[in-house]
Design a protein around this motif. Structure first.
Motif, PDB file in Angstrom:
ATOM      1  N   LEU A  58       0.833  -1.193   0.000  1.00  0.00           N
ATOM      2  CA  LEU A  58       0.000   0.000   0.000  1.00  0.00           C
ATOM      3  C   LEU A  58       0.872   1.248   0.000  1.00  0.00           C
ATOM      4  O   LEU A  58       2.069   1.191   0.310  1.00  0.00           O
ATOM      5  CB  LEU A  58      -0.883   0.037   1.253  1.00  0.00           C
ATOM      6  CG  LEU A  58      -1.900  -1.084   1.442  1.00  0.00           C
ATOM      7  CD1 LEU A  58      -2.561  -0.943   2.811  1.00  0.00           C
ATOM      8  CD2 LEU A  58      -2.954  -1.050   0.340  1.00  0.00           C
ATOM      9  N   PRO A  68       0.973   5.192   4.785  1.00  0.00           N
ATOM     10  CA  PRO A  68      -0.121   6.084   5.180  1.00  0.00           C
ATOM     11  C   PRO A  68       0.262   7.185   6.164  1.00  0.00           C
ATOM     12  O   PRO A  68      -0.522   8.119   6.383  1.00  0.00           O
ATOM     13  CB  PRO A  68      -1.129   5.126   5.827  1.00  0.00           C
ATOM     14  CG  PRO A  68      -0.275   4.031   6.400  1.00  0.00           C
ATOM     15  CD  PRO A  68       0.885   3.873   5.446  1.00  0.00           C
ATOM     16  N   LEU A  83      -7.721   2.053   1.608  1.00  0.00           N
ATOM     17  CA  LEU A  83      -6.940   1.809   0.396  1.00  0.00           C
ATOM     18  C   LEU A  83      -7.199   0.415  -0.159  1.00  0.00           C
ATOM     19  O   LEU A  83      -7.290   0.232  -1.382  1.00  0.00           O
ATOM     20  CB  LEU A  83      -5.453   1.997   0.689  1.00  0.00           C
ATOM     21  CG  LEU A  83      -4.989   3.433   0.944  1.00  0.00           C
ATOM     22  CD1 LEU A  83      -3.602   3.452   1.569  1.00  0.00           C
ATOM     23  CD2 LEU A  83      -4.998   4.240  -0.350  1.00  0.00           C
ATOM     24  N   PRO A 108      -6.429   5.343  -4.327  1.00  0.00           N
ATOM     25  CA  PRO A 108      -5.899   6.207  -3.261  1.00  0.00           C
ATOM     26  C   PRO A 108      -6.604   7.557  -3.150  1.00  0.00           C
ATOM     27  O   PRO A 108      -6.850   8.033  -2.041  1.00  0.00           O
ATOM     28  CB  PRO A 108      -4.429   6.382  -3.658  1.00  0.00           C
ATOM     29  CG  PRO A 108      -4.107   5.198  -4.492  1.00  0.00           C
ATOM     30  CD  PRO A 108      -5.364   4.885  -5.236  1.00  0.00           C
ATOM     31  N   ALA A 122      -9.982   6.985  -1.617  1.00  0.00           N
ATOM     32  CA  ALA A 122      -9.814   6.583  -0.221  1.00  0.00           C
ATOM     33  C   ALA A 122      -9.550   7.798   0.669  1.00  0.00           C
ATOM     34  O   ALA A 122     -10.108   7.915   1.769  1.00  0.00           O
ATOM     35  CB  ALA A 122      -8.672   5.578  -0.100  1.00  0.00           C
TER      36      ALA A 122
END
Length: 312
Positions: free
Chosen positions: A48, A51, A97, A103, A106
């Protein structure tokens, strides 16, 4: 006024808090090269976007209106199990995500959960890797060693000379900008770069071709906010003007309207103005450091300095 701030980490959070004093129409464009801590673990294990910096930007835009939610968003799990060290907000963003597989959507949906003003966008929709040329790591002080990874670059005991940016697959995969981030820069009235980790949060935006071109071409006023103090590791020993020269070396086509610097942090105002001239910028000196923490900017004072710098 449409304002766009580019950066990552605590530096971007300060910029966003300052912009909240000036406008509600704010877009944060966030670096996505973090490979350490909770973000690095989620990036490696789940493939991913890291974050952490995205979470901090969301909190900076939403936290003043929703302090409890912001506190929970930043809370890290304790203990010594698999969740130890993970921030709640990182887990929520990771879930968004994975479920939405987009993205931008999200992040938009997460901002909507907060009922927050503004928008948070990734610099690129895929994770990136930072690679740096560093001297001072060998017996020969002029020997250049290549190191890779945001954490490695940020904490190197050597002197960073130059950085490059790669897509997640390596040098043969150049970074591709988030389309919405490019559009935000082109449509902005004000674009801010800095403060923040110079090599790992600020300069990477200039190394994404489409984003670089948007920063060069935008009709917005472009303002650079210089760090108050050198950062141990990547900018140890840097003067205020050295930050600007490095910026110009990495993006020689970029022109800037104003450079904002703290009066007390500038040892040689004449040299800073000379460095700003290479960017076609004027210098706005102001007392923008917090009284209780001189290494951090005061958001209200910084907002005032930005306002003055853009009204010339």
């Amino acid at each position: 006024m449409k304002a766009v701030a580019l950066g990552g980490g605590h530096g971007l959070s300060i910029t966003l808090a300052s912009l909240r004093e000036l406008t509600d129409d704010i877009t944060a464009v966030v670096t996505v090269a973090d490979d350490g801590g909770s973000s690095g673990r989620m990036r490696r294990e789940l493939d991913l976007l890291p974050p952490g910096d995205l979470r901090k930007a969301i909190t900076a835009l939403a936290g003043a209106d929703h302090p409890l939610l912001a506190e929970v968003f930043g809370h890290r799990f304790g203990g010594d199990g698999v969740l130890a060290g993970h921030a709640v907000g990182n887990m929520l963003l990771g879930g968004m995500l994975e479920v939405l597989a987009d993205p931008v959507r999200a992040l938009d949906e997460t901002m909507r959960l907060f009922g927050a003003r503004g928008r948070v966008l990734p610099m690129c929709v895929n994770p990136l890797d930072i690679e740096a040329d560093v001297i001072g790591l060998d017996a020969d002080p002029r020997a250049v060693r290549r190191i890779r990874g945001q954490v490695a670059v940020a904490t190197t005991p050597g002197k960073v000379q130059r950085i490059r940016l790669h897509g997640n697959g390596g040098p043969e995969h150049p970074p591709v900008a988030c389309r919405e981030a490019v559009e935000a820069v082109l449509e902005a009235d004000l674009v801010l770069l800095g403060p923040g980790s110079w090599f790992t949060s600020v300069l990477p935006h200039l190394l994404v071709p489409e984003l670089h071109d948007a920063l060069v071409e935008t009709a917005a006023q472009r303002v650079v906010v210089v760090n108050l103090v050198p950062q141990p590791g990547e900018t140890s020993g840097f003067s205020q003007e050295r930050h600007l020269y490095v910026l110009h070396e990495h993006a020689p086509r970029l022109r800037v309207d104003a450079v904002v610097a703290d009066t007390g942090a500038v040892d040689a105002p004449g040299e800073l103005r000379a460095a700003a001239t290479a960017l076609d910028a004027h210098v706005e000196l102001a007392d923008v450091a917090r009284a209780d923490a001189g290494e951090r900017h005061d958001p209200v004072a910084l907002a005032s300095a930005i306002r003055k710098a853009t009204q010339r």
